[in-house]
Design an enzyme around this catalytic site. Structure first.
Site, PDB file in Angstrom:
ATOM      1  CG  HIS A  50     -13.633  43.391  23.385  1.00  0.00           C
ATOM      2  ND1 HIS A  50     -13.878  43.002  22.155  1.00  0.00           N
ATOM      3  CD2 HIS A  50     -13.091  42.415  24.279  1.00  0.00           C
ATOM      4  CE1 HIS A  50     -13.360  41.623  22.267  1.00  0.00           C
ATOM      5  NE2 HIS A  50     -12.886  41.404  23.502  1.00  0.00           N
ATOM      6  CG  ASP A  53     -16.684  44.833  20.865  1.00  0.00           C
ATOM      7  OD1 ASP A  53     -15.722  45.224  19.872  1.00  0.00           O
ATOM      8  OD2 ASP A  53     -16.463  43.946  21.512  1.00  0.00           O
TER       9      ASP A  53
HETATM   10  C1  3MF Z   1      -8.707  35.673  23.301  1.00  0.00           C
HETATM   11  C2  3MF Z   1     -10.143  35.698  23.547  1.00  0.00           C
HETATM   12  C3  3MF Z   1     -10.906  36.981  23.420  1.00  0.00           C
HETATM   13  C4  3MF Z   1     -11.394  37.113  24.685  1.00  0.00           C
HETATM   14  C5  3MF Z   1     -12.408  38.364  24.471  1.00  0.00           C
HETATM   15  C6  3MF Z   1     -13.347  38.423  25.791  1.00  0.00           C
HETATM   16  C7  3MF Z   1     -11.230  37.605  21.049  1.00  0.00           C
HETATM   17  O1  3MF Z   1      -7.950  34.744  23.179  1.00  0.00           O
HETATM   18  O2  3MF Z   1     -10.594  34.630  23.373  1.00  0.00           O
HETATM   19  O3  3MF Z   1     -11.519  36.930  22.326  1.00  0.00           O
HETATM   20  O4  3MF Z   1     -12.789  36.138  24.877  1.00  0.00           O
HETATM   21  O5  3MF Z   1     -11.450  39.416  24.269  1.00  0.00           O
HETATM   22  O6  3MF Z   1     -12.458  39.061  26.860  1.00  0.00           O
END
Ligand code: 3MF
Ligand code: MG
Length: 345
Positions: A50, A53
């Protein structure tokens, strides 16, 4: 038989504290630098990000400070022999994204979402990746009357065009999900995402990130969704995991619920040379809340092992026999052949 190396990736959020909506953390949080040191040992070469991150608290920083911080992260990655796979703008935690980001009813909030997405692209460039993932978390509604379904798609297209124009080289992988956190999302399936790509200014640069669990939540089959995206040359990346039925998004280890479903995903990926264009085998998996601190990365190593085990099973299938059974339309026998193969018989 041809052997081909797969490269695997996951995001730092996949090593997590085990907090859920009903209870607090059950494991210590691990700092980013320590997580990065775990990748290679677990068999992974790629890091999914992200935007925050890579650059925490980025809303408090100016554009050049953001890029500077991201460059520091790039150095850390390089020193570990890792590469960034993608950057995903996190558009679901800020107060300005409460009613959605690109589809918010408030123009100032939509502008924030666009600006944040451009910053995510700056971060991607600093991390030396050209892939942006868009999980459209809050682009949907709790009640139908709150937004306009046609205008919402137009706003999504407008935001994607803004990103395509901002950087002529980035590619955007939309990650469809039918619900959660919203009651209904505007881009619930692969077909929706691909259709949207054709409304944008450069459809070749807009594809999908298919997450197994999200597909299952939509009541569909992940391997067929992958086939659909492959037919359009739009499978830019995957989020492999598993899911037990229609409930909240579980992000279980790949193959942990339905081995045959995992087998069929690997089958279609391997058959059509997924990875040869540089695509990663991406995971989006969570360790069980019950898992103790020192054993809370097994879900990652295990998912990778399942994938590689399935590659072997896919390649050792008796293809001639399968063809014969298809020609005879004896799908009962074909089913038994597959089940025997999965049972190691
Ligand atoms: C939500 C997700 C997310 C996305 C991530 C990348 C936590 O259901 O799957 O993972 O994959 O935010 O965009
Ligand atoms: Mg995901």
């Amino acid at each position: 038989m041809e052997t081909r190396e797969y490269r695997f990736s996951f995001g730092p959020w996949n090593i997590h504290t085990g907090a859920d909506p009903f209870g607090p953390a059950v494991r210590d949080s691990i700092e980013f630098g320590k997580k990065i040191k775990m990748y290679k040992g677990l068999g992974f070469d790629g890091v999914q990000f992200h935007d925050d991150d890579a650059v925490p608290d980025m809303n408090e920083l100016g554009d050049s400070q953001i890029v500077e911080k991201a460059k520091e992260v790039y150095k850390i990655l390089s020193s570990e022999g890792l590469v960034a796979e993608f950057v995903a703008p996190r558009l679901w935690e800020d107060p300005r994204t409460i009613d959605g980001a690109y589809t918010s009813n408030d123009p100032a909030c939509r502008e924030y979402a666009k600006q944040r997405s451009r910053q995510a692209i700056d971060i991607a460039n600093a991390l030396d990746t050209k892939l942006i993932v868009l999980w459209l978390a809050r682009e949907g509604t709790y009640i139908r009357e709150a937004k306009d379904g046609k205008v919402a798609v137009e706003r999504l297209v407008d935001a994607i065009n803004d990103m395509l124009a901002y950087d002529a080289e980035i590619k955007i992988a939309i990650e469809p999900k039918p619900n959660e956190p919203m009651d209904q999302a505007y881009i619930p399936t692969t077909g929706h995402a691909i259709a949207v790509s054709y409304l944008t200014d450069d459809q070749r640069r807009v594809g999908v990130n298919i997450e197994s669990a999200h597909v299952i939540l939509a009541g569909l089959d992940p391997s067929d969704e992958m086939g659909f995206a492959l037919a359009y040359e739009k499978l830019f990346t995957v989020h492999l995991n598993d899911q037990s039925g229609l409930k909240f998004d579980e992000d279980k280890s790949f193959g942990s619920v339905d081995l045959r479903r995992a087998f069929n995903q690997v089958r279609i990926l391997d058959q059509y040379n997924y990875g040869r264009g540089g695509e990663f085998v991406g995971l989006d998996v969570k360790a069980m809340r019950t898992q103790k601190q020192e054993a809370a990365t097994k879900h990652l190593a295990n998912s990778r092992k399942v994938f590689l085990g399935m590659v072997e099973l896919v390649r050792s299938l008796d293809k001639k026999r399968i063809e014969q059974l298809i020609n005879k339309r004896d799908y009962e026998e074909l089913e038994m052949l597959i089940i025997n193969h999965l049972m190691g018989k």
